[in-house]
Design a protein around this motif. Structure first.
Motif, PDB file in Angstrom:
ATOM      1  N   LEU A 170       0.861  -1.172   0.000  1.00 51.64           N
ATOM      2  CA  LEU A 170       0.000   0.000   0.000  1.00 51.64           C
ATOM      3  C   LEU A 170       0.902   1.228   0.000  1.00 51.64           C
ATOM      4  O   LEU A 170       1.756   1.383   0.866  1.00 51.64           O
ATOM      5  CB  LEU A 170      -0.900   0.013   1.245  1.00 51.64           C
ATOM      6  CG  LEU A 170      -1.691   1.301   1.515  1.00 51.64           C
ATOM      7  CD1 LEU A 170      -2.722   1.519   0.414  1.00 51.64           C
ATOM      8  CD2 LEU A 170      -2.358   1.235   2.881  1.00 51.64           C
ATOM      9  N   ALA A 215     -10.773  -0.661   5.771  1.00 54.27           N
ATOM     10  CA  ALA A 215     -11.878  -0.644   4.818  1.00 54.27           C
ATOM     11  C   ALA A 215     -11.740  -1.748   3.774  1.00 54.27           C
ATOM     12  O   ALA A 215     -12.739  -2.285   3.289  1.00 54.27           O
ATOM     13  CB  ALA A 215     -11.942   0.718   4.123  1.00 54.27           C
ATOM     14  N   ALA A 216     -10.500  -2.118   3.453  1.00 57.23           N
ATOM     15  CA  ALA A 216     -10.267  -3.149   2.435  1.00 57.23           C
ATOM     16  C   ALA A 216     -10.197  -4.546   3.027  1.00 57.23           C
ATOM     17  O   ALA A 216     -10.120  -5.533   2.279  1.00 57.23           O
ATOM     18  CB  ALA A 216      -8.977  -2.845   1.672  1.00 57.23           C
ATOM     19  N   TYR A 244      -7.471   2.802   5.289  1.00 60.64           N
ATOM     20  CA  TYR A 244      -7.650   2.086   4.032  1.00 60.64           C
ATOM     21  C   TYR A 244      -7.555   0.574   4.233  1.00 60.64           C
ATOM     22  O   TYR A 244      -8.319  -0.194   3.632  1.00 60.64           O
ATOM     23  CB  TYR A 244      -6.599   2.537   3.014  1.00 60.64           C
ATOM     24  CG  TYR A 244      -6.908   3.865   2.387  1.00 60.64           C
ATOM     25  CD1 TYR A 244      -8.036   4.037   1.576  1.00 60.64           C
ATOM     26  CD2 TYR A 244      -6.080   4.959   2.584  1.00 60.64           C
ATOM     27  CE1 TYR A 244      -8.316   5.263   0.998  1.00 60.64           C
ATOM     28  CE2 TYR A 244      -6.351   6.187   2.009  1.00 60.64           C
ATOM     29  CZ  TYR A 244      -7.474   6.338   1.214  1.00 60.64           C
ATOM     30  OH  TYR A 244      -7.756   7.546   0.648  1.00 60.64           O
ATOM     31  N   LYS A 288      -3.951   7.201   7.744  1.00 60.88           N
ATOM     32  CA  LYS A 288      -4.695   6.911   6.520  1.00 60.88           C
ATOM     33  C   LYS A 288      -4.483   5.470   6.072  1.00 60.88           C
ATOM     34  O   LYS A 288      -5.398   4.830   5.532  1.00 60.88           O
ATOM     35  CB  LYS A 288      -4.290   7.904   5.431  1.00 60.88           C
ATOM     36  CG  LYS A 288      -4.795   9.326   5.693  1.00 60.88           C
ATOM     37  CD  LYS A 288      -4.604  10.234   4.495  1.00 60.88           C
ATOM     38  CE  LYS A 288      -3.175  10.601   4.268  1.00 60.88           C
ATOM     39  NZ  LYS A 288      -3.019  11.642   3.214  1.00 60.88           N
ATOM     40  N   ILE A 327       1.026   5.232   0.376  1.00 62.65           N
ATOM     41  CA  ILE A 327       0.193   6.270   0.962  1.00 62.65           C
ATOM     42  C   ILE A 327       1.042   7.503   1.263  1.00 62.65           C
ATOM     43  O   ILE A 327       2.221   7.386   1.602  1.00 62.65           O
ATOM     44  CB  ILE A 327      -0.501   5.765   2.256  1.00 62.65           C
ATOM     45  CG1 ILE A 327      -1.642   6.675   2.662  1.00 62.65           C
ATOM     46  CG2 ILE A 327       0.495   5.584   3.376  1.00 62.65           C
ATOM     47  CD1 ILE A 327      -2.876   6.512   1.832  1.00 62.65           C
TER      48      ILE A 327
END
Length: 241
Positions: free
Chosen positions: A35, A185-186, A182, A178, A37
């Motif tokens: 990821l 949420a994923a 994320y 953040k 970010i």
């Protein structure tokens, strides 16, 4: 001897096949998921230093006359600044020019060559003020001593490094916040950070305060330094499972 040759002939193809199979097995492994970010952070500080752009403009019928008048005025300004506590290392000539002044021509005289009516000398000085409490008094002083050009005042922070580091820490914390959002949420889990790169640090632009030249007063000129904001930007690459 024939048996050894036969055995070698049997083993060699097996080793070759194993070498060919190894890269194929490695390529079958799933790619590592990451990821990427970015995060931003800010830190606010109060300016503790100021620069004054001031100077003297004089005119005379000859260049020598204008220069002599300018020199006398600038010497008074330099002396007054030193008496006000400004060190020589904090005073720097930023511009010096001598140029002719032409007579104004009437429309019917335009084809003629302009006539020189005199000369103008400009000596611009940049002064660093380390004590902002004395700034108002210094402005009054330079004007009363003959400075007739004051283009503005710039405020800044003398040593911004601690504030920059604070902004960097906040930028990393913002990126991690953040990333967790994320990932949640994923439906994935965050692994270790693979890399951290700084996208840049934004230094505050000097704040200008325009100063009028009509400052013939007994009290110090009121000034306000305000606040300045420094910002940092970072990018994190985090493994996700």
């Amino acid at each position: 001897m024939p048996r050894r040759i036969a055995l070698a002939a049997l083993v060699a193809p097996l080793l070759f096949a194993a070498l060919l199979a190894a890269p194929a097995q490695a390529s079958d492994a799933p790619p590592q998921r990451t990821l990427t970010i970015t995060g931003e952070g800010e830190a606010v500080g109060v300016p503790d230093i100021a620069w004054i752009d001031t100077g003297v403009v004089t005119e005379g019928k000859t260049a020598a006359e204008a220069l002599a008048a300018n020199t006398r005025a600038m010497e008074s300004v330099f002396k007054g600044l030193e008496e006000a506590g400004i060190e020589k290392r904090d005073m720097q000539t930023s511009q010096f020019s001598v140029y002719p002044v032409y007579e104004q021509m009437q429309p019917e005289d335009r084809p003629q060559t302009p006539k020189i009516s005199g000369y103008r000398v400009q000596n611009q000085l940049t002064v660093r003020v380390r004590n902002l409490d004395a700034l108002g008094g210094i402005l009054d002083r330079v004007v009363s001593l003959g400075s007739n050009q004051l283009s503005g005042i710039r405020f800044s922070i003398d040593k911004p490094e601690p504030l920059i580091d604070e902004a960097r820490r906040k930028a990393v914390a913002d990126a991690l916040r953040k990333a967790k959002l994320y990932a949640g949420a994923a439906g994935v889990a965050l692994g270790p950070i693979q890399s951290i790169s700084e996208g840049g640090v934004s230094m505050p632009q000097p704040m200008y305060m325009k100063a009028a030249m009509a400052m013939e007063r007994d009290s110090s000129v009121p000034v306000a330094a305000g606040e300045q904001t420094l910002s940092a930007n970072v990018t994190l690459v985090i493994r996700i499972d």
